[in-house]
Motif scaffolding. Structure first.
Motif, mmCIF file in Angstrom:
data_model
loop_
_atom_site.group_PDB
_atom_site.id
_atom_site.type_symbol
_atom_site.label_atom_id
_atom_site.label_comp_id
_atom_site.label_asym_id
_atom_site.label_seq_id
_atom_site.Cartn_x
_atom_site.Cartn_y
_atom_site.Cartn_z
ATOM 1 N N VAL A 37 -18.967 1.375 5.088
ATOM 2 C CA VAL A 37 -19.027 1.074 3.657
ATOM 3 C C VAL A 37 -17.875 0.155 3.290
ATOM 4 O O VAL A 37 -16.843 0.102 3.981
ATOM 5 C CB VAL A 37 -18.963 2.368 2.813
ATOM 6 N N LEU A 38 -18.032 -0.566 2.213
ATOM 7 C CA LEU A 38 -17.001 -1.481 1.745
ATOM 8 C C LEU A 38 -16.216 -0.824 0.624
ATOM 9 O O LEU A 38 -16.773 -0.469 -0.418
ATOM 10 C CB LEU A 38 -17.628 -2.792 1.260
ATOM 11 N N ILE A 39 -14.938 -0.641 0.848
ATOM 12 C CA ILE A 39 -14.045 -0.066 -0.161
ATOM 13 C C ILE A 39 -13.140 -1.188 -0.637
ATOM 14 O O ILE A 39 -12.530 -1.887 0.169
ATOM 15 C CB ILE A 39 -13.225 1.097 0.420
ATOM 16 N N ARG A 40 -13.046 -1.355 -1.928
ATOM 17 C CA ARG A 40 -12.281 -2.464 -2.470
ATOM 18 C C ARG A 40 -11.203 -1.954 -3.429
ATOM 19 O O ARG A 40 -11.160 -0.788 -3.777
ATOM 20 C CB ARG A 40 -13.212 -3.459 -3.173
ATOM 21 N N GLY A 41 -10.373 -2.899 -3.871
ATOM 22 C CA GLY A 41 -9.244 -2.544 -4.723
ATOM 23 C C GLY A 41 -7.970 -2.495 -3.910
ATOM 24 O O GLY A 41 -7.987 -2.352 -2.681
ATOM 25 N N GLY A 42 -6.858 -2.587 -4.611
ATOM 26 C CA GLY A 42 -5.560 -2.574 -3.949
ATOM 27 C C GLY A 42 -4.760 -1.334 -4.273
ATOM 28 O O GLY A 42 -5.316 -0.279 -4.569
ATOM 29 N N ASP A 332 -9.864 -7.748 3.948
ATOM 30 C CA ASP A 332 -9.520 -7.479 2.558
ATOM 31 C C ASP A 332 -8.587 -6.271 2.447
ATOM 32 O O ASP A 332 -7.588 -6.297 1.713
ATOM 33 C CB ASP A 332 -10.802 -7.243 1.753
ATOM 34 N N ILE A 333 -8.912 -5.208 3.166
ATOM 35 C CA ILE A 333 -8.077 -3.993 3.125
ATOM 36 C C ILE A 333 -6.721 -4.265 3.774
ATOM 37 O O ILE A 333 -5.684 -3.798 3.284
ATOM 38 C CB ILE A 333 -8.815 -2.831 3.813
ATOM 39 N N GLU A 334 -6.722 -5.016 4.856
ATOM 40 C CA GLU A 334 -5.454 -5.359 5.503
ATOM 41 C C GLU A 334 -4.527 -6.080 4.526
ATOM 42 O O GLU A 334 -3.334 -5.777 4.440
ATOM 43 C CB GLU A 334 -5.716 -6.230 6.735
ATOM 44 N N ALA A 335 -5.091 -7.016 3.771
ATOM 45 C CA ALA A 335 -4.271 -7.813 2.853
ATOM 46 C C ALA A 335 -3.878 -7.047 1.600
ATOM 47 O O ALA A 335 -2.730 -7.153 1.129
ATOM 48 C CB ALA A 335 -5.028 -9.087 2.474
ATOM 49 N N ASN A 336 -4.802 -6.260 1.051
ATOM 50 C CA ASN A 336 -4.584 -5.670 -0.271
ATOM 51 C C ASN A 336 -4.109 -4.217 -0.257
ATOM 52 O O ASN A 336 -3.690 -3.691 -1.283
ATOM 53 C CB ASN A 336 -5.867 -5.774 -1.096
ATOM 54 N N VAL A 337 -4.200 -3.566 0.904
ATOM 55 C CA VAL A 337 -3.745 -2.177 0.995
ATOM 56 C C VAL A 337 -2.687 -2.012 2.086
ATOM 57 O O VAL A 337 -1.581 -1.549 1.826
ATOM 58 C CB VAL A 337 -4.930 -1.218 1.262
ATOM 59 N N ILE A 338 -3.020 -2.426 3.302
ATOM 60 C CA ILE A 338 -2.104 -2.187 4.420
ATOM 61 C C ILE A 338 -0.792 -2.953 4.247
ATOM 62 O O ILE A 338 0.299 -2.369 4.377
ATOM 63 C CB ILE A 338 -2.773 -2.563 5.769
ATOM 64 N N SER A 362 -3.813 5.091 -5.886
ATOM 65 C CA SER A 362 -4.258 3.696 -5.961
ATOM 66 C C SER A 362 -5.715 3.579 -6.416
ATOM 67 O O SER A 362 -6.534 4.473 -6.200
ATOM 68 C CB SER A 362 -4.106 3.028 -4.593
ATOM 69 N N GLU A 363 -6.031 2.440 -6.998
ATOM 70 C CA GLU A 363 -7.425 2.166 -7.369
ATOM 71 C C GLU A 363 -8.314 2.134 -6.131
ATOM 72 O O GLU A 363 -9.487 2.500 -6.185
ATOM 73 C CB GLU A 363 -7.511 0.834 -8.123
ATOM 74 N N HIS A 364 -7.746 1.748 -5.010
ATOM 75 C CA HIS A 364 -8.514 1.703 -3.768
ATOM 76 C C HIS A 364 -8.955 3.101 -3.348
ATOM 77 O O HIS A 364 -10.099 3.306 -2.952
ATOM 78 C CB HIS A 364 -7.660 1.064 -2.662
ATOM 79 N N PHE A 365 -8.063 4.068 -3.464
ATOM 80 C CA PHE A 365 -8.354 5.437 -3.039
ATOM 81 C C PHE A 365 -9.510 6.032 -3.841
ATOM 82 O O PHE A 365 -10.281 6.849 -3.324
ATOM 83 C CB PHE A 365 -7.099 6.298 -3.199
ATOM 84 N N TYR A 366 -9.655 5.617 -5.113
ATOM 85 C CA TYR A 366 -10.696 6.178 -5.988
ATOM 86 C C TYR A 366 -11.911 5.263 -6.127
ATOM 87 O O TYR A 366 -12.780 5.532 -6.967
ATOM 88 C CB TYR A 366 -10.111 6.498 -7.365
#
Length: 562
Positions: A37-42, A332-338, A362-366
């Motif tokens: 699945v695609l999870i978005r947000g930072g 995207d996750i690497e750049a905006n979360v990791i 984080s907004e990503h977690f939810y």
């Protein structure tokens, strides 16, 4: 384990006697069969709706099996206060006890063996510490500590403990540092007695440096290999770095005699005559760092040199992400979360609490795709029916520990044996591509999971002197307006499953509860029980309907998700 595993005949008889209509299509298909699945947000703070589903998501990922009252309190507290509670200080854990072995002359039943002399029979202490650990999980309260203890155990893997005293010292170290400083924890685990035994550091000396711990320190515990750059050369370190670090770590060994005796566990021993005192030089991967002889302090310098590399923070951010959020890490996750999480880790000098707070708020977690995308580990699965449905196992010490150990054994049968991970890499669910969490589900483990949930729903697993089952009336009686079957079913779904069900799924569950009957039949029947709960006939009629409903809810594939 026979009581928990020999359920299939019982379940087949139950299903034959109470056939249920086919379930509608399930959303779990997306998790098991589809691409990630695609999870978005930072890492920006989540500002969306805070309700039972988001509160439960936080608690389910941050602890084991939240109860209805804990979810309700989290809704009332809000996200920030709930995270503050999760990260707050937890009460000190009681010591594990001798719960059933009568032949230890130093430790009566009901007393702890932790600081007693070791006798010839060590098996009872091994059973005790495994039971005790699962008891801590069942009684954790609203705290992130036990979830992080399991994370660190999966990260700094040990096994093959000769006596549970070694295991206790190791797990106590993880527990005391669970939400603390990673740099400190790496240093302390490097000279932990059980780790020295497990990865042969206690055998290492200047004439024959053992490379096992040095290799895992780099590959699994701190920085990771990265892409292979050439023969014996990886993006993040080289084979020569392993050899040099192994030399720097020589001299440490285990005080076996100290563990045999009474009293506090001795620290590892540094023997100067076993230590390589020559200069060690690392590769350009570590800026050609030079390690001069520092004797007993040299391992600390090794850890500091490694953790000064930015890649360590990224490596650890990915491991935390896969533990708390999801396995798939795309660009995207690497750049905006990791990357921002790793930057925060470096900014906080590897203090874990601020990092965890940022991730869990984080907004990503939810993000909607982050909820219910993770298959429960066996420990999460067991906690999800034991704790969420508040199954009572209040006995004396002997019987309580016996049940805790039985539940530990259940987890081991489902392939998560705490204190005995399958390899130094930990459980495959957190690193093996492309399967990851799907490692937990196979023809063997899924059969066991279904047998157990069916058994506790039916209430016919006999443990000690009474059934190990859900008190379905206790759970439902707490639901406001439970006389309305739709309200009651939706409340149970919110409690047990990660997301709301479709109209078709809800209709399926209502058909289980009141097959072919109008809603008012439940209202009348349950209302009659409430007016006279001591009437066995009325109580049993309602209880049987609810047991069928609970069985159906836990039988849904969504129950395997969190």
């Amino acid at each position: 384990m026979a009581d928990l595993l020999d359920l299939q005949a019982l379940i087949k008889a139950q299903v034959k006697a109470n056939p249920t209509p086919p379930a509608p299509p399930t959303q779990m298909t997306n998790v098991l069969m589809s691409p990630p699945v695609l999870i978005r947000g930072g890492l920006d703070t989540y500002v969306g709706e805070w309700n039972e589903h988001t509160a439960k998501h936080l608690l389910q990922r941050g602890m084991f099996g939240p109860t209805a009252s804990q979810i309700a309190q989290a809704v009332e507290d809000g996200m920030a206060l709930t995270i503050e509670k999760l990260l707050g200080p937890a009460p000190a854990a009681d010591l594990p006890l001798n719960y059933n072995y009568q032949d230890d002359p130093n430790v009566p039943i009901g007393q702890s063996w932790v600081y007693a002399p070791i006798i010839q029979n060590t098996n009872y202490s091994q059973r005790s510490i495994r039971a005790w650990q699962f008891g801590l999980i069942l009684n954790e309260g609203v705290s992130l500590r036990e979830k992080m203890v399991l994370f660190w155990h999966n990260h700094f893997v040990t096994a093959d403990s000769p006596h549970a005293k070694y295991t206790f010292q190791y797990i106590d170290l993880l527990r005391n540092n669970a939400l603390g400083n990673f740099r400190t924890l790496v240093k302390e685990i490097t000279v932990n007695s059980l780790m020295l035994r497990y990865l042969n550091g206690n055998e290492s000396n200047k004439n024959a440096p053992n490379e096992n711990y040095a290799r895992e320190l780099l590959e699994l515990f701190t920085i990771g290999k990265g892409i292979q750059a050439g023969p014996g050369d990886y993006t993040n370190y080289t084979e020569e770095d392993i050899k040099e670090i192994a030399r720097a770590l020589t001299g440490w060994t285990v005080d076996n005699a100290g563990f045999q005796a009474a009293g506090p566990h001795p620290p590892a021993i540094f023997r100067p005559n076993r230590h390589d005192t020559d200069t060690k030089t690392l590769s350009p991967r570590f800026n050609n760092a030079v390690i001069n002889n520092l004797g007993a302090e040299e391992y600390k310098t090794v850890v500091d040199i490694i953790l000064d590399q930015e890649e360590v923070s990224r490596f650890m951010a990915r491991k935390l992400y896969r533990w708390f959020v999801y396995y798939n890490i795309d660009e995207d996750i690497e750049a905006n979360v990791i990357e921002p999480l790793a930057a925060l880790m470096r900014q906080e000098n590897y203090e874990m609490a601020p990092v965890l707070s940022a991730l869990l708020s984080s907004e990503h977690f939810y993000h909607e795709n982050a909820i219910g995308c993770m298959i429960k580990s066996p420990i999460d699965f067991t906690a999800s029916f034991m704790k969420t449905f508040e199954i009572d196992i209040t006995y004396n010490i002997t019987n309580t520990y016996t049940i805790w150990f039985l539940l530990h054994g259940l987890n081991a049968t489902m392939q998560q044996d705490m204190y005995t991970p399958p390899s130094v890499s930990g459980w495959k669910a957190y690193y093996q591509e492309p399967i990851f969490y799907r490692n937990w589900i196979n023809s063997v483990t899924l059969t066991i999971r279904r047998a157990v949930t069916d058994g506790v729903a039916i209430g016919q697993i006999q443990i000690i002197d009474r059934p190990l089952g859900i008190d379905v009336l206790k759970i439902v009686d707490r639901i406001p307006n439970a006389t309305d079957p739709n309200v009651m079913i939706e409340a149970l779904v919110t409690l047990a499953l990660p997301w709301p069900l479709t109209a078709g799924q809800l209709a399926y569950l209502k058909e289980i509860l009141i097959p072919g009957l109008p809603d008012f039949e439940w209202t009348v029947e349950y209302g009659a029980y409430l007016l006279d709960p001591t009437d066995d006939t009325k109580r049993l009629a309602v209880e049987n309907r609810l047991r069928a409903l609970f069985l159906a809810i836990m039988g849904l594939p969504e129950f395997q998700l969190q």
